[in-house]
Design a protein around this motif. Structure first.
Motif, PDB file in Angstrom:
ATOM      1  N   ASP A  90       0.818  -1.219   0.000  1.00  0.00           N
ATOM      2  CA  ASP A  90       0.000   0.000   0.000  1.00  0.00           C
ATOM      3  C   ASP A  90       0.848   1.265   0.000  1.00  0.00           C
ATOM      4  OD1 ASP A  90      -2.747  -1.177   0.332  1.00  0.00           O
ATOM      5  OD2 ASP A  90      -1.807  -1.977   2.151  1.00  0.00           O
ATOM      6  N   SER A  91       1.922   1.252   0.787  1.00  0.00           N
ATOM      7  CA  SER A  91       2.788   2.426   0.906  1.00  0.00           C
ATOM      8  C   SER A  91       4.240   1.996   1.058  1.00  0.00           C
ATOM      9  CB  SER A  91       2.403   3.257   2.139  1.00  0.00           C
ATOM     10  OG  SER A  91       1.123   3.815   1.994  1.00  0.00           O
ATOM     11  N   ALA A  92       5.123   2.857   0.560  1.00  0.00           N
ATOM     12  CA  ALA A  92       6.556   2.591   0.664  1.00  0.00           C
ATOM     13  C   ALA A  92       7.242   3.787   1.315  1.00  0.00           C
ATOM     14  CB  ALA A  92       7.158   2.324  -0.713  1.00  0.00           C
ATOM     15  N   ILE A  93       8.343   3.486   1.971  1.00  0.00           N
ATOM     16  CA  ILE A  93       9.165   4.493   2.630  1.00  0.00           C
ATOM     17  C   ILE A  93      10.573   4.383   2.048  1.00  0.00           C
ATOM     18  CG2 ILE A  93      10.196   5.187   4.837  1.00  0.00           C
ATOM     19  CD1 ILE A  93       7.733   3.657   6.142  1.00  0.00           C
ATOM     20  N   THR A 107      16.203   1.419  -8.249  1.00  0.00           N
ATOM     21  CA  THR A 107      15.519   1.549  -6.956  1.00  0.00           C
ATOM     22  C   THR A 107      14.122   2.129  -7.163  1.00  0.00           C
ATOM     23  OG1 THR A 107      17.604   1.781  -5.774  1.00  0.00           O
ATOM     24  CG2 THR A 107      15.630   2.595  -4.655  1.00  0.00           C
ATOM     25  N   ILE A 108      14.013   3.155  -7.966  1.00  0.00           N
ATOM     26  CA  ILE A 108      12.710   3.753  -8.273  1.00  0.00           C
ATOM     27  C   ILE A 108      11.798   2.710  -8.933  1.00  0.00           C
ATOM     28  CG2 ILE A 108      11.533   5.471  -9.717  1.00  0.00           C
ATOM     29  CD1 ILE A 108      14.092   7.266  -9.226  1.00  0.00           C
ATOM     30  N   ALA A 109      12.339   1.944  -9.878  1.00  0.00           N
ATOM     31  CA  ALA A 109      11.553   0.916 -10.563  1.00  0.00           C
ATOM     32  C   ALA A 109      11.109  -0.181  -9.598  1.00  0.00           C
ATOM     33  CB  ALA A 109      12.364   0.318 -11.717  1.00  0.00           C
ATOM     34  N   GLU A 110      11.945  -0.536  -8.639  1.00  0.00           N
ATOM     35  CA  GLU A 110      11.590  -1.576  -7.669  1.00  0.00           C
ATOM     36  C   GLU A 110      10.490  -1.084  -6.734  1.00  0.00           C
ATOM     37  OE1 GLU A 110      11.777  -5.320  -5.545  1.00  0.00           O
ATOM     38  OE2 GLU A 110      11.890  -4.618  -7.615  1.00  0.00           O
ATOM     39  N   VAL A 111      10.577   0.159  -6.284  1.00  0.00           N
ATOM     40  CA  VAL A 111       9.506   0.722  -5.455  1.00  0.00           C
ATOM     41  C   VAL A 111       8.200   0.693  -6.242  1.00  0.00           C
ATOM     42  CG1 VAL A 111       8.623   2.811  -4.336  1.00  0.00           C
ATOM     43  CG2 VAL A 111      11.033   2.203  -4.075  1.00  0.00           C
ATOM     44  N   ARG A 112       8.247   1.121  -7.480  1.00  0.00           N
ATOM     45  CA  ARG A 112       7.043   1.168  -8.322  1.00  0.00           C
ATOM     46  C   ARG A 112       6.480  -0.237  -8.548  1.00  0.00           C
ATOM     47  NH1 ARG A 112       4.657   1.291 -13.115  1.00  0.00           N
ATOM     48  NH2 ARG A 112       3.290   3.059 -13.556  1.00  0.00           N
ATOM     49  N   ARG A 113       7.344  -1.206  -8.746  1.00  0.00           N
ATOM     50  CA  ARG A 113       6.914  -2.583  -9.012  1.00  0.00           C
ATOM     51  C   ARG A 113       6.083  -3.142  -7.864  1.00  0.00           C
ATOM     52  NH1 ARG A 113       8.070  -7.627  -7.659  1.00  0.00           N
ATOM     53  NH2 ARG A 113       9.780  -7.067  -6.261  1.00  0.00           N
ATOM     54  N   VAL A 114       6.506  -2.904  -6.635  1.00  0.00           N
ATOM     55  CA  VAL A 114       5.833  -3.529  -5.490  1.00  0.00           C
ATOM     56  C   VAL A 114       4.606  -2.754  -5.017  1.00  0.00           C
ATOM     57  CG1 VAL A 114       7.980  -4.626  -4.755  1.00  0.00           C
ATOM     58  CG2 VAL A 114       7.241  -2.500  -3.648  1.00  0.00           C
ATOM     59  N   LEU A 115       4.539  -1.461  -5.331  1.00  0.00           N
ATOM     60  CA  LEU A 115       3.390  -0.666  -4.899  1.00  0.00           C
ATOM     61  C   LEU A 115       2.135  -1.038  -5.691  1.00  0.00           C
ATOM     62  CD1 LEU A 115       4.689   2.995  -4.418  1.00  0.00           C
ATOM     63  CD2 LEU A 115       3.656   1.528  -2.682  1.00  0.00           C
ATOM     64  N   LYS A 116       1.015  -1.052  -4.988  1.00  0.00           N
ATOM     65  CA  LYS A 116      -0.276  -1.232  -5.640  1.00  0.00           C
ATOM     66  C   LYS A 116      -0.566   0.001  -6.493  1.00  0.00           C
ATOM     67  CE  LYS A 116      -2.315  -3.945  -1.888  1.00  0.00           C
ATOM     68  NZ  LYS A 116      -3.302  -3.930  -0.779  1.00  0.00           N
ATOM     69  N   PRO A 117      -1.466  -0.120  -7.476  1.00  0.00           N
ATOM     70  CA  PRO A 117      -1.864   1.085  -8.214  1.00  0.00           C
ATOM     71  C   PRO A 117      -2.345   2.154  -7.223  1.00  0.00           C
ATOM     72  CG  PRO A 117      -2.720  -0.886  -9.284  1.00  0.00           C
ATOM     73  CD  PRO A 117      -2.116  -1.331  -7.969  1.00  0.00           C
ATOM     74  N   LYS A 118      -1.920   3.375  -7.417  1.00  0.00           N
ATOM     75  CA  LYS A 118      -2.223   4.515  -6.534  1.00  0.00           C
ATOM     76  C   LYS A 118      -1.556   4.382  -5.157  1.00  0.00           C
ATOM     77  CE  LYS A 118      -5.020   6.582  -9.454  1.00  0.00           C
ATOM     78  NZ  LYS A 118      -4.512   7.672 -10.248  1.00  0.00           N
ATOM     79  N   TYR A 168      14.436  17.008   3.463  1.00  0.00           N
ATOM     80  CA  TYR A 168      13.212  17.379   2.761  1.00  0.00           C
ATOM     81  C   TYR A 168      12.372  16.117   2.605  1.00  0.00           C
ATOM     82  CZ  TYR A 168      15.619  15.621  -1.460  1.00  0.00           C
ATOM     83  OH  TYR A 168      16.289  14.853  -2.374  1.00  0.00           O
ATOM     84  N   GLY A 169      11.072  16.303   2.490  1.00  0.00           N
ATOM     85  CA  GLY A 169      10.165  15.170   2.352  1.00  0.00           C
ATOM     86  C   GLY A 169       9.227  15.371   1.171  1.00  0.00           C
ATOM     87  N   LEU A 170       9.018  14.309   0.420  1.00  0.00           N
ATOM     88  CA  LEU A 170       8.141  14.342  -0.750  1.00  0.00           C
ATOM     89  C   LEU A 170       7.190  13.152  -0.708  1.00  0.00           C
ATOM     90  CD1 LEU A 170      10.980  14.938  -3.409  1.00  0.00           C
ATOM     91  CD2 LEU A 170       9.584  16.698  -2.287  1.00  0.00           C
ATOM     92  N   ILE A 171       5.960  13.391  -1.139  1.00  0.00           N
ATOM     93  CA  ILE A 171       4.987  12.307  -1.249  1.00  0.00           C
ATOM     94  C   ILE A 171       4.642  12.127  -2.718  1.00  0.00           C
ATOM     95  CG2 ILE A 171       2.636  11.513  -0.685  1.00  0.00           C
ATOM     96  CD1 ILE A 171       4.402  11.543   1.781  1.00  0.00           C
ATOM     97  N   PHE A 172       4.687  10.880  -3.158  1.00  0.00           N
ATOM     98  CA  PHE A 172       4.356  10.523  -4.538  1.00  0.00           C
ATOM     99  C   PHE A 172       3.274   9.447  -4.535  1.00  0.00           C
ATOM    100  CE2 PHE A 172       8.838  11.767  -4.620  1.00  0.00           C
ATOM    101  CZ  PHE A 172       8.895  12.622  -5.709  1.00  0.00           C
ATOM    102  N   ILE A 173       2.556   9.344  -5.642  1.00  0.00           N
ATOM    103  CA  ILE A 173       1.608   8.247  -5.856  1.00  0.00           C
ATOM    104  C   ILE A 173       2.012   7.541  -7.144  1.00  0.00           C
ATOM    105  CG2 ILE A 173      -0.777   7.668  -6.477  1.00  0.00           C
ATOM    106  CD1 ILE A 173      -1.752   9.689  -4.526  1.00  0.00           C
ATOM    107  N   LYS A 174       1.950   6.218  -7.111  1.00  0.00           N
ATOM    108  CA  LYS A 174       2.259   5.424  -8.310  1.00  0.00           C
ATOM    109  C   LYS A 174       1.192   5.688  -9.361  1.00  0.00           C
ATOM    110  CE  LYS A 174       2.460   0.613  -9.855  1.00  0.00           C
ATOM    111  NZ  LYS A 174       2.485  -0.782  -9.398  1.00  0.00           N
ATOM    112  N   LYS A 175       1.646   6.041 -10.562  1.00  0.00           N
ATOM    113  CA  LYS A 175       0.714   6.254 -11.691  1.00  0.00           C
ATOM    114  C   LYS A 175       0.265   4.913 -12.240  1.00  0.00           C
ATOM    115  CE  LYS A 175       2.416  10.573 -13.596  1.00  0.00           C
ATOM    116  NZ  LYS A 175       2.990  11.134 -14.807  1.00  0.00           N
TER     117      LYS A 175
END
Length: 175
Positions: A90-93, A107-118, A168-175
């Motif tokens: 559901d969420s990644a840190i 690393t970005i691709a691996e985070v995206r791979r495991v995250l559910k849509p949105k 700094y902190g950023l929040i993203f959502i998987k497209k």
């Protein structure tokens, strides 16, 4: 510590039962904070390549009676390196880790791979080098550069938050 994991983790809006992965969990400050928010029905996966740090997290989880934490030896710089299933989280840190990652795109691709849509990603990293604490100046990833890398990697930027002194902190959502 310049950054407050519990305060930062609130930015993810975690809820009871969520599954969260901490990429490069280190000594587990974010893992412990996330475990409070997801409760007994949730899971927090602490992923690191250093077995000694994973053992430290296991010991801390046991000491604090947190049974919703799993430690995973994994390489966050390899596609499939976390051993988590596609679209399962559901969420990644990714906190205080990116500056030391060599293969940032993987690393970005691996985070995206495991995250559910949105699925959401909370990204925290060093904004500067402070009196020899934190990364060397040449290893710091500028906020604008990090934002662009994640947007290019299939994420939508949602917002920025104050992640603490020198961070700094950023929040993203998987497209």
């Amino acid at each position: 510590m310049f950054s407050d994991p519990k305060n930062n983790i609130k930015q993810l809006g975690l809820k009871e039962g969520d599954r969260v992965a901490d990429f490069g969990s280190g000594s587990g400050h974010y893992v412990i904070a996330a475990s409070e928010f997801v409760g007994g029905d949730g899971r927090v996966y602490a992923i690191d390549i250093q077995n000694a740090l994973l053992q430290k997290i296991k010991n801390l989880a046991t000491k604090e009676n947190r049974y919703n934490i799993d430690t995973l030896w994994g390489d966050i710089e390899q596609l499939g390196g976390t051993k988590l299933a596609d679209n399962s989280i559901d969420s990644a840190i990714l906190a205080n880790t990116f500056f030391q990652v060599e293969n940032k795109h993987n690393t970005i691709a691996e985070v995206r791979r495991v995250l559910k849509p949105k699925g959401k990603l909370m990204f925290v990293d060093w904004a500067d080098s402070f009196s020899g604490i934190g990364p060397a100046p040449e290893n710091i990833v500028a906020e604008s550069e990090a934002k662009q890398m994640f947007v290019n990697g299939g994420f939508e930027f949602i917002n920025r938050f104050d992640a603490g002194e020198h961070h700094y902190g950023l929040i993203f959502i998987k497209k």
